[in-house]
Motif scaffolding. Structure first.
Motif, PDB file in Angstrom:
ATOM      1  N   PHE A 222      -7.727  15.662   5.669  1.00 16.78           N
ATOM      2  CA  PHE A 222      -7.986  14.297   5.214  1.00 16.78           C
ATOM      3  C   PHE A 222      -8.306  14.282   3.719  1.00 16.78           C
ATOM      4  O   PHE A 222      -7.772  13.459   2.972  1.00 16.78           O
ATOM      5  CB  PHE A 222      -9.143  13.681   6.012  1.00 16.78           C
ATOM      6  CG  PHE A 222      -9.665  12.396   5.422  1.00 16.78           C
ATOM      7  CD1 PHE A 222      -8.962  11.207   5.570  1.00 16.78           C
ATOM      8  CD2 PHE A 222     -10.847  12.367   4.706  1.00 16.78           C
ATOM      9  CE1 PHE A 222      -9.433  10.025   5.015  1.00 16.78           C
ATOM     10  CE2 PHE A 222     -11.328  11.197   4.141  1.00 16.78           C
ATOM     11  CZ  PHE A 222     -10.615  10.023   4.302  1.00 16.78           C
ATOM     12  N   LEU A 223      -9.175  15.179   3.288  1.00 19.40           N
ATOM     13  CA  LEU A 223      -9.572  15.222   1.882  1.00 19.40           C
ATOM     14  C   LEU A 223      -8.398  15.562   0.959  1.00 19.40           C
ATOM     15  O   LEU A 223      -8.370  15.119  -0.190  1.00 19.40           O
ATOM     16  CB  LEU A 223     -10.732  16.194   1.688  1.00 19.40           C
ATOM     17  CG  LEU A 223     -12.056  15.764   2.325  1.00 19.40           C
ATOM     18  CD1 LEU A 223     -13.083  16.882   2.243  1.00 19.40           C
ATOM     19  CD2 LEU A 223     -12.581  14.473   1.708  1.00 19.40           C
ATOM     20  N   LYS A 224      -7.430  16.327   1.463  1.00 13.73           N
ATOM     21  CA  LYS A 224      -6.233  16.639   0.662  1.00 13.73           C
ATOM     22  C   LYS A 224      -5.268  15.456   0.606  1.00 13.73           C
ATOM     23  O   LYS A 224      -4.642  15.213  -0.417  1.00 13.73           O
ATOM     24  CB  LYS A 224      -5.521  17.860   1.243  1.00 13.73           C
ATOM     25  CG  LYS A 224      -6.225  19.156   0.937  1.00 13.73           C
ATOM     26  CD  LYS A 224      -5.496  20.338   1.519  1.00 13.73           C
ATOM     27  CE  LYS A 224      -6.314  21.603   1.285  1.00 13.73           C
ATOM     28  NZ  LYS A 224      -5.948  22.677   2.173  1.00 13.73           N
ATOM     29  N   LEU A 225      -5.151  14.727   1.712  1.00 12.92           N
ATOM     30  CA  LEU A 225      -4.185  13.624   1.791  1.00 12.92           C
ATOM     31  C   LEU A 225      -4.709  12.301   1.230  1.00 12.92           C
ATOM     32  O   LEU A 225      -3.925  11.459   0.816  1.00 12.92           O
ATOM     33  CB  LEU A 225      -3.755  13.402   3.246  1.00 12.92           C
ATOM     34  CG  LEU A 225      -2.965  14.517   3.907  1.00 12.92           C
ATOM     35  CD1 LEU A 225      -2.711  14.190   5.374  1.00 12.92           C
ATOM     36  CD2 LEU A 225      -1.640  14.727   3.175  1.00 12.92           C
ATOM     37  N   SER A 226      -6.008  12.130   1.253  1.00  7.94           N
ATOM     38  CA  SER A 226      -6.596  10.845   0.887  1.00  7.94           C
ATOM     39  C   SER A 226      -6.954  10.783  -0.598  1.00  7.94           C
ATOM     40  O   SER A 226      -7.574  11.702  -1.130  1.00  7.94           O
ATOM     41  CB  SER A 226      -7.857  10.605   1.712  1.00  7.94           C
ATOM     42  OG  SER A 226      -8.518   9.441   1.280  1.00  7.94           O
ATOM     43  N   PRO A 227      -6.629   9.667  -1.233  1.00  8.98           N
ATOM     44  CA  PRO A 227      -7.070   9.493  -2.615  1.00  8.98           C
ATOM     45  C   PRO A 227      -8.580   9.212  -2.685  1.00  8.98           C
ATOM     46  O   PRO A 227      -9.192   9.359  -3.729  1.00  8.98           O
ATOM     47  CB  PRO A 227      -6.262   8.288  -3.109  1.00  8.98           C
ATOM     48  CG  PRO A 227      -5.926   7.527  -1.869  1.00  8.98           C
ATOM     49  CD  PRO A 227      -5.803   8.553  -0.774  1.00  8.98           C
ATOM     50  N   TRP A 228      -9.163   8.804  -1.568  1.00 13.42           N
ATOM     51  CA  TRP A 228     -10.600   8.533  -1.482  1.00 13.42           C
ATOM     52  C   TRP A 228     -11.330   9.798  -1.056  1.00 13.42           C
ATOM     53  O   TRP A 228     -10.960  10.438  -0.077  1.00 13.42           O
ATOM     54  CB  TRP A 228     -10.859   7.409  -0.483  1.00 13.42           C
ATOM     55  CG  TRP A 228     -12.302   7.117  -0.205  1.00 13.42           C
ATOM     56  CD1 TRP A 228     -13.275   6.896  -1.124  1.00 13.42           C
ATOM     57  CD2 TRP A 228     -12.916   6.997   1.072  1.00 13.42           C
ATOM     58  NE1 TRP A 228     -14.468   6.642  -0.493  1.00 13.42           N
ATOM     59  CE2 TRP A 228     -14.273   6.694   0.857  1.00 13.42           C
ATOM     60  CE3 TRP A 228     -12.451   7.101   2.378  1.00 13.42           C
ATOM     61  CZ2 TRP A 228     -15.176   6.500   1.898  1.00 13.42           C
ATOM     62  CZ3 TRP A 228     -13.344   6.914   3.419  1.00 13.42           C
ATOM     63  CH2 TRP A 228     -14.691   6.616   3.171  1.00 13.42           C
ATOM     64  N   GLN A 229     -12.351  10.153  -1.800  1.00 13.03           N
ATOM     65  CA  GLN A 229     -13.166  11.331  -1.507  1.00 13.03           C
ATOM     66  C   GLN A 229     -14.600  10.866  -1.240  1.00 13.03           C
ATOM     67  O   GLN A 229     -15.400  10.740  -2.169  1.00 13.03           O
ATOM     68  CB  GLN A 229     -13.124  12.306  -2.689  1.00 13.03           C
ATOM     69  CG  GLN A 229     -11.720  12.763  -3.047  1.00 13.03           C
ATOM     70  CD  GLN A 229     -11.068  13.594  -1.964  1.00 13.03           C
ATOM     71  OE1 GLN A 229     -11.512  14.693  -1.668  1.00 13.03           O
ATOM     72  NE2 GLN A 229     -10.026  13.062  -1.348  1.00 13.03           N
TER      73      GLN A 229
ATOM     74  N   LEU B  97      -8.936   1.198  -2.197  1.00 11.40           N
ATOM     75  CA  LEU B  97      -9.436   2.390  -2.880  1.00 11.40           C
ATOM     76  C   LEU B  97     -10.514   2.092  -3.922  1.00 11.40           C
ATOM     77  O   LEU B  97     -11.558   2.740  -3.928  1.00 11.40           O
ATOM     78  CB  LEU B  97      -8.286   3.164  -3.520  1.00 11.40           C
ATOM     79  CG  LEU B  97      -8.670   4.489  -4.169  1.00 11.40           C
ATOM     80  CD1 LEU B  97      -9.310   5.429  -3.160  1.00 11.40           C
ATOM     81  CD2 LEU B  97      -7.444   5.130  -4.808  1.00 11.40           C
ATOM     82  N   SER B  98     -10.297   1.113  -4.773  1.00 16.66           N
ATOM     83  CA  SER B  98     -11.297   0.839  -5.818  1.00 16.66           C
ATOM     84  C   SER B  98     -12.620   0.389  -5.204  1.00 16.66           C
ATOM     85  O   SER B  98     -13.693   0.776  -5.675  1.00 16.66           O
ATOM     86  CB  SER B  98     -10.782  -0.199  -6.812  1.00 16.66           C
ATOM     87  OG  SER B  98     -10.576  -1.434  -6.176  1.00 16.66           O
TER      88      SER B  98
ATOM     89  N   GLN C 178      -3.456   3.594   5.038  1.00 14.24           N
ATOM     90  CA  GLN C 178      -3.024   2.339   4.420  1.00 14.24           C
ATOM     91  C   GLN C 178      -4.233   1.510   3.984  1.00 14.24           C
ATOM     92  O   GLN C 178      -4.243   0.938   2.890  1.00 14.24           O
ATOM     93  CB  GLN C 178      -2.150   1.537   5.389  1.00 14.24           C
ATOM     94  CG  GLN C 178      -0.814   2.186   5.659  1.00 14.24           C
ATOM     95  CD  GLN C 178      -0.077   1.569   6.852  1.00 14.24           C
ATOM     96  OE1 GLN C 178      -0.595   0.708   7.552  1.00 14.24           O
ATOM     97  NE2 GLN C 178       1.146   2.049   7.089  1.00 14.24           N
ATOM     98  N   PHE C 179      -5.253   1.481   4.834  1.00 15.67           N
ATOM     99  CA  PHE C 179      -6.486   0.771   4.505  1.00 15.67           C
ATOM    100  C   PHE C 179      -7.133   1.377   3.260  1.00 15.67           C
ATOM    101  O   PHE C 179      -7.575   0.661   2.365  1.00 15.67           O
ATOM    102  CB  PHE C 179      -7.455   0.812   5.694  1.00 15.67           C
ATOM    103  CG  PHE C 179      -8.764   0.129   5.426  1.00 15.67           C
ATOM    104  CD1 PHE C 179      -8.907  -1.228   5.637  1.00 15.67           C
ATOM    105  CD2 PHE C 179      -9.849   0.847   4.957  1.00 15.67           C
ATOM    106  CE1 PHE C 179     -10.112  -1.866   5.374  1.00 15.67           C
ATOM    107  CE2 PHE C 179     -11.061   0.226   4.691  1.00 15.67           C
ATOM    108  CZ  PHE C 179     -11.196  -1.133   4.899  1.00 15.67           C
ATOM    109  N   ILE C 180      -7.183   2.700   3.216  1.00 16.70           N
ATOM    110  CA  ILE C 180      -7.783   3.390   2.064  1.00 16.70           C
ATOM    111  C   ILE C 180      -7.020   3.064   0.790  1.00 16.70           C
ATOM    112  O   ILE C 180      -7.620   2.740  -0.241  1.00 16.70           O
ATOM    113  CB  ILE C 180      -7.836   4.906   2.321  1.00 16.70           C
ATOM    114  CG1 ILE C 180      -8.885   5.216   3.399  1.00 16.70           C
ATOM    115  CG2 ILE C 180      -8.135   5.677   1.035  1.00 16.70           C
ATOM    116  CD1 ILE C 180      -8.849   6.637   3.934  1.00 16.70           C
TER     117      ILE C 180
END
Length: 174
Positions: A108-115, A74-75, A68-70
């Motif tokens: 995490f890398l698959k689920l997160s929009p942040w890389q 995100l930007s 949720q924080f990510i």
């Protein structure tokens, strides 16, 4: 002096312990602020030169509040110097102690929009005497299945502090 924000999502405290170690490693270069991201979803990223997020795995998952924080930030995460590390007991095993070998980091890398550009994984700790009954039984079961410590009277720290020190140096150069 430069400023660094050290955010954490921790269950048992090992992630915070790792960040406190990192804070000492960075002390010559950065004034650090350690913050629980569950309690402070609003962060003014412009106040910091760099940000590091540490998060722990519990029963195979990162806390939903991290995601949720990510999403909310995100930007800002994408536009700044932000590093990430994951803490889990699986990383106690060779080959599973790297971002490429960690099933949790890959998930995490698959689920997160942040890389994140800078990422690592560290082994956590077992604190059997501190766990509630249900958690102790579940963790013992998992550890038995994976060949780990099952003695409920023990506290075992698996964190490789030299790897943490190396990550701290990477963060400074990042």
């Amino acid at each position: 002096m430069k400023k660094a924000l050290l955010l954490y999502s921790s269950r048992e405290g090992q992630t915070v312990k790792i960040l406190r170690f990192i804070e000492k490693e960075l002390a010559a270069t950065y004034q650090c602020e350690l913050v629980d991201l569950h309690e402070k979803p609003e962060v003014d990223f412009t106040q910091y030169d760099k940000v590091m997020i540490g998060a722990s795995i519990r029963y195979g998952h990162l806390n939903k509040k991290l995601y949720q924080f990510i999403e909310k930030n995100l930007s800002k995460l994408n536009s700044g110097k932000v590093a990430f590390f994951c803490v889990n007991l699986t990383a106690r095993k060779p080959g599973k102690d790297t971002p490429e070998g960690s099933v949790y980091v890959q998930k995490f890398l698959k689920l997160s929009p942040w890389q994140p550009e800078l990422i690592d994984v560290f082994a956590g700790a077992l604190y059997y005497p501190r766990y509630r009954f249900f958690d102790r039984i579940m963790i013992q079961f998992i550890m038995k299945m994976t060949g780990g410590e099952t003695d409920a009277s023990k506290e075992v720290e698996y964190t490789n502090w030299e790897r943490v020190k190396g990550f701290s140096k990477q963060f400074c150069a990042f």
